[in-house]
Design a protein around this motif. Structure first.
Motif, PDB file in Angstrom:
ATOM      1  N   ASP A  84     -52.008 -41.125 -28.289  1.00  0.00           N
ATOM      2  CA  ASP A  84     -53.363 -41.239 -28.822  1.00  0.00           C
ATOM      3  C   ASP A  84     -54.109 -42.290 -28.003  1.00  0.00           C
ATOM      4  N   ASP A  86     -56.779 -43.820 -28.422  1.00  0.00           N
ATOM      5  CA  ASP A  86     -57.386 -44.896 -29.208  1.00  0.00           C
ATOM      6  C   ASP A  86     -56.387 -46.009 -29.521  1.00  0.00           C
ATOM      7  N   TYR A  87     -55.095 -45.691 -29.465  1.00  0.00           N
ATOM      8  CA  TYR A  87     -54.072 -46.695 -29.779  1.00  0.00           C
ATOM      9  C   TYR A  87     -53.261 -47.130 -28.563  1.00  0.00           C
ATOM     10  N   ALA A  90     -53.394 -50.716 -27.191  1.00  0.00           N
ATOM     11  CA  ALA A  90     -54.016 -51.591 -28.191  1.00  0.00           C
ATOM     12  C   ALA A  90     -53.073 -52.753 -28.493  1.00  0.00           C
TER      13      ALA A  90
END
Length: 215
Positions: A84, A86-87, A90
């Motif tokens: 993903d 978005d992660y 992170a």
């Protein structure tokens, strides 16, 4: 701020994700200084199904033998890995932690910067009607220069006991390291002893000789 102690007292915190990921998210967790405290588990895995279920991380204070005062360290989350976008990569902010010292400034080796503690009773045997034998080992903390090896010889032992085997041998240790003895020492007593007192090293003192690196 997390608080831990050298006597093994632990604390914990929980981690969740802020939103459902499209794929598994793997987050490494570590201590900035394992000599002060360590974490369990070392990896958290969040899935699209369990992303909002809190996962617990336990932080335990690491024991040493030196009266070095209370220390600060951090619990760090490494960069996450995930399909993903978005992660992936992170990273959460670190969490501050402290460990409370539990050692006496008096020391017990007669050598500044060398301390012996964390005694462990390996065995307790009644070898005759009036004699108990205790086999023990211990750890050594070095806060001086690096050394290639050390030998500790008992200088005193608990009242009412006899030292049968008086030496412990330790391997190499850098400054700040705590190392386990490679062998054991033996005490005999005319009465049964308190294992808790033995584990605290009450009445035990040492003379230490060591070989510095490079000698």
């Amino acid at each position: 701020q997390l608080s831990t102690k050298e006597d093994g007292a632990a604390t914990s915190f929980t981690v969740t994700l802020g939103s459902a990921p499209l794929s598994d998210v793997v987050v490494p967790i570590s201590s900035s200084n394992a000599r002060l405290g360590y974490v369990n588990p070392a990896v958290l895995t969040f899935t699209p199904q369990n992303w909002k279920t809190p996962q617990k991380v336990t932080v335990t204070g690491a024991n040493n033998c030196a009266p070095d005062g209370n220390k600060s360290y951090q619990i760090r989350a490494g960069k996450a890995t995930s399909l993903d976008p978005d992660y992936n990569d992170a990273q959460a902010a670190p969490i501050g932690a402290t460990v409370t010292d539990n050692d006496s400034a008096a020391g017990n080796t007669g050598t500044a910067g060398i301390y012996i503690c964390n005694y462990k009773v390996i065995s307790e045997i009644k070898i005759s009607a009036t004699t108990w034998e205790y086999t023990l080992t211990a750890e050594m903390t070095n806060i001086t220069a690096d050394y290639a090896g050390a030998t500790a010889t008992l200088a005193s032992w608990p009242s009412g006991t006899t030292a049968v085997d008086r030496q412990l041998v330790f391997g190499a240790a850098g400054k700040g390291d705590t190392v386990k003895a490679g062998d054991t020492f033996v005490l005999r007593s005319g009465s049964q002893l308190s294992q808790s007192n033995l584990q605290l090293g009450i009445g035990i003192a040492w003379r230490v000789s060591w070989a510095s690196n490079g000698r």
